[in-house]
Design a protein around this motif. Sequence first.
Motif, PDB file in Angstrom:
ATOM      1  N   VAL A 125      36.509  38.410  34.206  1.00  0.00           N
ATOM      2  CA  VAL A 125      37.194  37.882  33.034  1.00  0.00           C
ATOM      3  C   VAL A 125      36.180  37.708  31.905  1.00  0.00           C
ATOM      4  O   VAL A 125      35.070  37.204  32.134  1.00  0.00           O
ATOM      5  N   GLU A 126      36.541  38.163  30.706  1.00  0.00           N
ATOM      6  CA  GLU A 126      35.594  38.125  29.586  1.00  0.00           C
ATOM      7  C   GLU A 126      36.303  37.815  28.267  1.00  0.00           C
ATOM      8  O   GLU A 126      37.473  38.171  28.077  1.00  0.00           O
ATOM      9  N   LEU A 127      35.566  37.202  27.376  1.00  0.00           N
ATOM     10  CA  LEU A 127      36.013  37.023  26.000  1.00  0.00           C
ATOM     11  C   LEU A 127      35.829  38.326  25.248  1.00  0.00           C
ATOM     12  O   LEU A 127      34.729  38.881  25.211  1.00  0.00           O
ATOM     13  N   GLY A 128      36.912  38.826  24.661  1.00  0.00           N
ATOM     14  CA  GLY A 128      36.838  40.014  23.826  1.00  0.00           C
ATOM     15  C   GLY A 128      36.758  39.635  22.356  1.00  0.00           C
ATOM     16  O   GLY A 128      37.460  38.738  21.887  1.00  0.00           O
ATOM     17  N   VAL A 129      35.878  40.306  21.635  1.00  0.00           N
ATOM     18  CA  VAL A 129      35.690  40.098  20.193  1.00  0.00           C
ATOM     19  C   VAL A 129      36.158  41.357  19.477  1.00  0.00           C
ATOM     20  O   VAL A 129      35.697  42.455  19.795  1.00  0.00           O
ATOM     21  N   VAL A 130      37.071  41.206  18.520  1.00  0.00           N
ATOM     22  CA  VAL A 130      37.596  42.350  17.781  1.00  0.00           C
ATOM     23  C   VAL A 130      37.017  42.330  16.365  1.00  0.00           C
ATOM     24  O   VAL A 130      37.166  41.345  15.633  1.00  0.00           O
ATOM     25  N   ILE A 131      36.343  43.399  16.014  1.00  0.00           N
ATOM     26  CA  ILE A 131      35.738  43.496  14.688  1.00  0.00           C
ATOM     27  C   ILE A 131      36.824  43.736  13.635  1.00  0.00           C
ATOM     28  O   ILE A 131      37.753  44.514  13.841  1.00  0.00           O
ATOM     29  N   GLY A 132      36.685  43.053  12.493  1.00  0.00           N
ATOM     30  CA  GLY A 132      37.659  43.190  11.416  1.00  0.00           C
ATOM     31  C   GLY A 132      37.114  43.846  10.165  1.00  0.00           C
ATOM     32  O   GLY A 132      37.869  44.419   9.379  1.00  0.00           O
ATOM     33  N   LEU A 197      35.160  27.850  24.921  1.00  0.00           N
ATOM     34  CA  LEU A 197      36.417  28.342  25.471  1.00  0.00           C
ATOM     35  C   LEU A 197      36.305  28.444  26.987  1.00  0.00           C
ATOM     36  O   LEU A 197      35.374  29.044  27.514  1.00  0.00           O
ATOM     37  N   ASP A 198      37.264  27.864  27.692  1.00  0.00           N
ATOM     38  CA  ASP A 198      37.281  27.935  29.152  1.00  0.00           C
ATOM     39  C   ASP A 198      37.906  29.249  29.610  1.00  0.00           C
ATOM     40  O   ASP A 198      38.916  29.700  29.058  1.00  0.00           O
ATOM     41  N   LEU A 199      37.316  29.853  30.648  1.00  0.00           N
ATOM     42  CA  LEU A 199      37.791  31.100  31.228  1.00  0.00           C
ATOM     43  C   LEU A 199      38.095  30.886  32.706  1.00  0.00           C
ATOM     44  O   LEU A 199      37.473  30.044  33.361  1.00  0.00           O
ATOM     45  N   GLY A 205      46.142  34.261  43.978  1.00  0.00           N
ATOM     46  CA  GLY A 205      46.406  32.836  43.859  1.00  0.00           C
ATOM     47  C   GLY A 205      45.228  31.926  44.116  1.00  0.00           C
ATOM     48  O   GLY A 205      45.342  30.699  43.965  1.00  0.00           O
ATOM     49  N   LYS A 206      44.078  32.471  44.491  1.00  0.00           N
ATOM     50  CA  LYS A 206      42.884  31.670  44.751  1.00  0.00           C
ATOM     51  C   LYS A 206      41.915  31.790  43.589  1.00  0.00           C
ATOM     52  O   LYS A 206      41.603  32.885  43.136  1.00  0.00           O
ATOM     53  N   ARG A 207      41.452  30.638  43.098  1.00  0.00           N
ATOM     54  CA  ARG A 207      40.512  30.639  41.974  1.00  0.00           C
ATOM     55  C   ARG A 207      39.182  31.260  42.407  1.00  0.00           C
ATOM     56  O   ARG A 207      38.565  30.828  43.378  1.00  0.00           O
ATOM     57  N   MET A 208      38.756  32.271  41.633  1.00  0.00           N
ATOM     58  CA  MET A 208      37.499  32.951  41.901  1.00  0.00           C
ATOM     59  C   MET A 208      36.466  32.703  40.806  1.00  0.00           C
ATOM     60  O   MET A 208      35.278  32.589  41.083  1.00  0.00           O
ATOM     61  N   GLN A 209      36.920  32.674  39.566  1.00  0.00           N
ATOM     62  CA  GLN A 209      36.009  32.465  38.439  1.00  0.00           C
ATOM     63  C   GLN A 209      36.458  31.273  37.609  1.00  0.00           C
ATOM     64  O   GLN A 209      37.650  31.145  37.276  1.00  0.00           O
ATOM     65  N   THR A 210      35.511  30.427  37.278  1.00  0.00           N
ATOM     66  CA  THR A 210      35.719  29.311  36.364  1.00  0.00           C
ATOM     67  C   THR A 210      34.482  29.234  35.482  1.00  0.00           C
ATOM     68  O   THR A 210      33.359  29.183  35.993  1.00  0.00           O
ATOM     69  N   LYS A 258      41.356  45.514  46.663  1.00  0.00           N
ATOM     70  CA  LYS A 258      42.023  46.497  47.511  1.00  0.00           C
ATOM     71  C   LYS A 258      43.485  46.603  47.086  1.00  0.00           C
ATOM     72  O   LYS A 258      44.021  45.718  46.390  1.00  0.00           O
ATOM     73  N   LYS A 259      44.110  47.694  47.483  1.00  0.00           N
ATOM     74  CA  LYS A 259      45.510  47.915  47.170  1.00  0.00           C
ATOM     75  C   LYS A 259      46.355  46.718  47.615  1.00  0.00           C
ATOM     76  O   LYS A 259      46.191  46.209  48.719  1.00  0.00           O
ATOM     77  N   GLY A 260      47.234  46.254  46.718  1.00  0.00           N
ATOM     78  CA  GLY A 260      48.098  45.124  47.017  1.00  0.00           C
ATOM     79  C   GLY A 260      47.604  43.797  46.490  1.00  0.00           C
ATOM     80  O   GLY A 260      48.368  42.816  46.470  1.00  0.00           O
ATOM     81  N   ASP A 261      46.356  43.716  46.056  1.00  0.00           N
ATOM     82  CA  ASP A 261      45.845  42.485  45.457  1.00  0.00           C
ATOM     83  C   ASP A 261      46.518  42.228  44.107  1.00  0.00           C
ATOM     84  O   ASP A 261      46.991  43.154  43.442  1.00  0.00           O
ATOM     85  N   THR A 262      46.505  40.952  43.704  1.00  0.00           N
ATOM     86  CA  THR A 262      47.013  40.560  42.389  1.00  0.00           C
ATOM     87  C   THR A 262      45.975  39.703  41.684  1.00  0.00           C
ATOM     88  O   THR A 262      45.438  38.754  42.272  1.00  0.00           O
ATOM     89  N   LEU A 263      45.689  40.045  40.431  1.00  0.00           N
ATOM     90  CA  LEU A 263      44.757  39.287  39.599  1.00  0.00           C
ATOM     91  C   LEU A 263      45.519  38.509  38.538  1.00  0.00           C
ATOM     92  O   LEU A 263      46.494  39.004  37.969  1.00  0.00           O
ATOM     93  N   ARG A 264      45.065  37.304  38.279  1.00  0.00           N
ATOM     94  CA  ARG A 264      45.607  36.478  37.190  1.00  0.00           C
ATOM     95  C   ARG A 264      44.410  35.860  36.481  1.00  0.00           C
ATOM     96  O   ARG A 264      43.569  35.217  37.123  1.00  0.00           O
ATOM     97  N   LEU A 265      44.308  36.063  35.172  1.00  0.00           N
ATOM     98  CA  LEU A 265      43.124  35.607  34.446  1.00  0.00           C
ATOM     99  C   LEU A 265      43.486  35.233  33.022  1.00  0.00           C
ATOM    100  O   LEU A 265      44.492  35.707  32.473  1.00  0.00           O
ATOM    101  N   GLY A 266      42.675  34.373  32.427  1.00  0.00           N
ATOM    102  CA  GLY A 266      42.961  33.976  31.056  1.00  0.00           C
ATOM    103  C   GLY A 266      41.837  33.181  30.438  1.00  0.00           C
ATOM    104  O   GLY A 266      40.842  32.833  31.088  1.00  0.00           O
ATOM    105  N   ILE A 267      42.020  32.896  29.155  1.00  0.00           N
ATOM    106  CA  ILE A 267      41.078  32.103  28.369  1.00  0.00           C
ATOM    107  C   ILE A 267      41.888  31.106  27.557  1.00  0.00           C
ATOM    108  O   ILE A 267      42.938  31.451  26.997  1.00  0.00           O
TER     109      ILE A 267
END
Length: 283
Positions: A125-132, A197-199, A205-210, A258-267
């Motif tokens: 999970v990463e913060l994306g910066v968009v150039i304007g 910003l918290d990531l 369903g198991k927290r991997m990154q904080t 692996k096939k069948g895994d589900t990721l959920r991530l946010g900032i």
Amino acid sequence: MKLVRYGRPGKEKPGLFDEEGRLRDLSGVVADIDASLLSDKALRKLAKIDYKTLPLVRGTPRLGVPIKGVGKFIGIGLNYADHAAETGATPPLEPIVFMKAVTCLSGPDDPVMLPQGAKKTDWEVELGVVIGTRAQYVTEEDALNYVAGYCVVNDVSERSFQLERGPQWDKGKGCDTFGPVGPWLVTRDEVIDVQRLDLYLELNGKRMQTGCTETMIFTVAQIVSYLSRFMTLEPGDIIATGTPPGVGMARSPQRFLKKGDTLRLGIAGLGEQQQDVIAYAST
């Protein structure tokens, strides 16, 4: 503003999420959300529109990459002190720069596809910066003025391609679907402090990154300024600024997708993604 592009792949329309969290159609106002819309002047003009006059979009359509025509997709490696520590790496003295192929870009909830020969596909999970605004040799003090806004990025990585097949990281970073971006492009004015910003990321369903952007080794301003010395940053370019601890490679035992895994991530304030992991399918 929370700007989006919604609809089938290749047929996305511009939109925004209003203050009540409802999707509204912007196609009667702008042709698309692209480089021409990302300057401060263009965004200020767009912000003056009464969003209540915009048509509501029914249902829950697919969301695509929130910027059309991304020219460069740039990554920064080992940019969180706690992530560098978990991998046993020495914190870099200068930003580690790599490129993600623009063909890896995908919508925030599109599936992540394991490439042929994948053995160690990882999440980040990463913060994306968009150039304007076009940026060349900008100072750290002025750097954030060149940013249109921020978004969530999942810097999906095949570690065996990245680390075991030569010294160049790019091979493990640019596989198809390895760049989910979105759900929104949140304009710079809505982010009070980009270094607080918290990531988070969950696997099945198991927290991997904080983490929090305050532990970045190089701040967003430093990164934009640094990159602008080596390449011209153009409106619509995306910079993925590094990941906090908790990647699969650094766990004991290691855990890869692996096939069948589900990721959920946010900032915090920038929205959430969710991806199902699928096997490679030829087209």
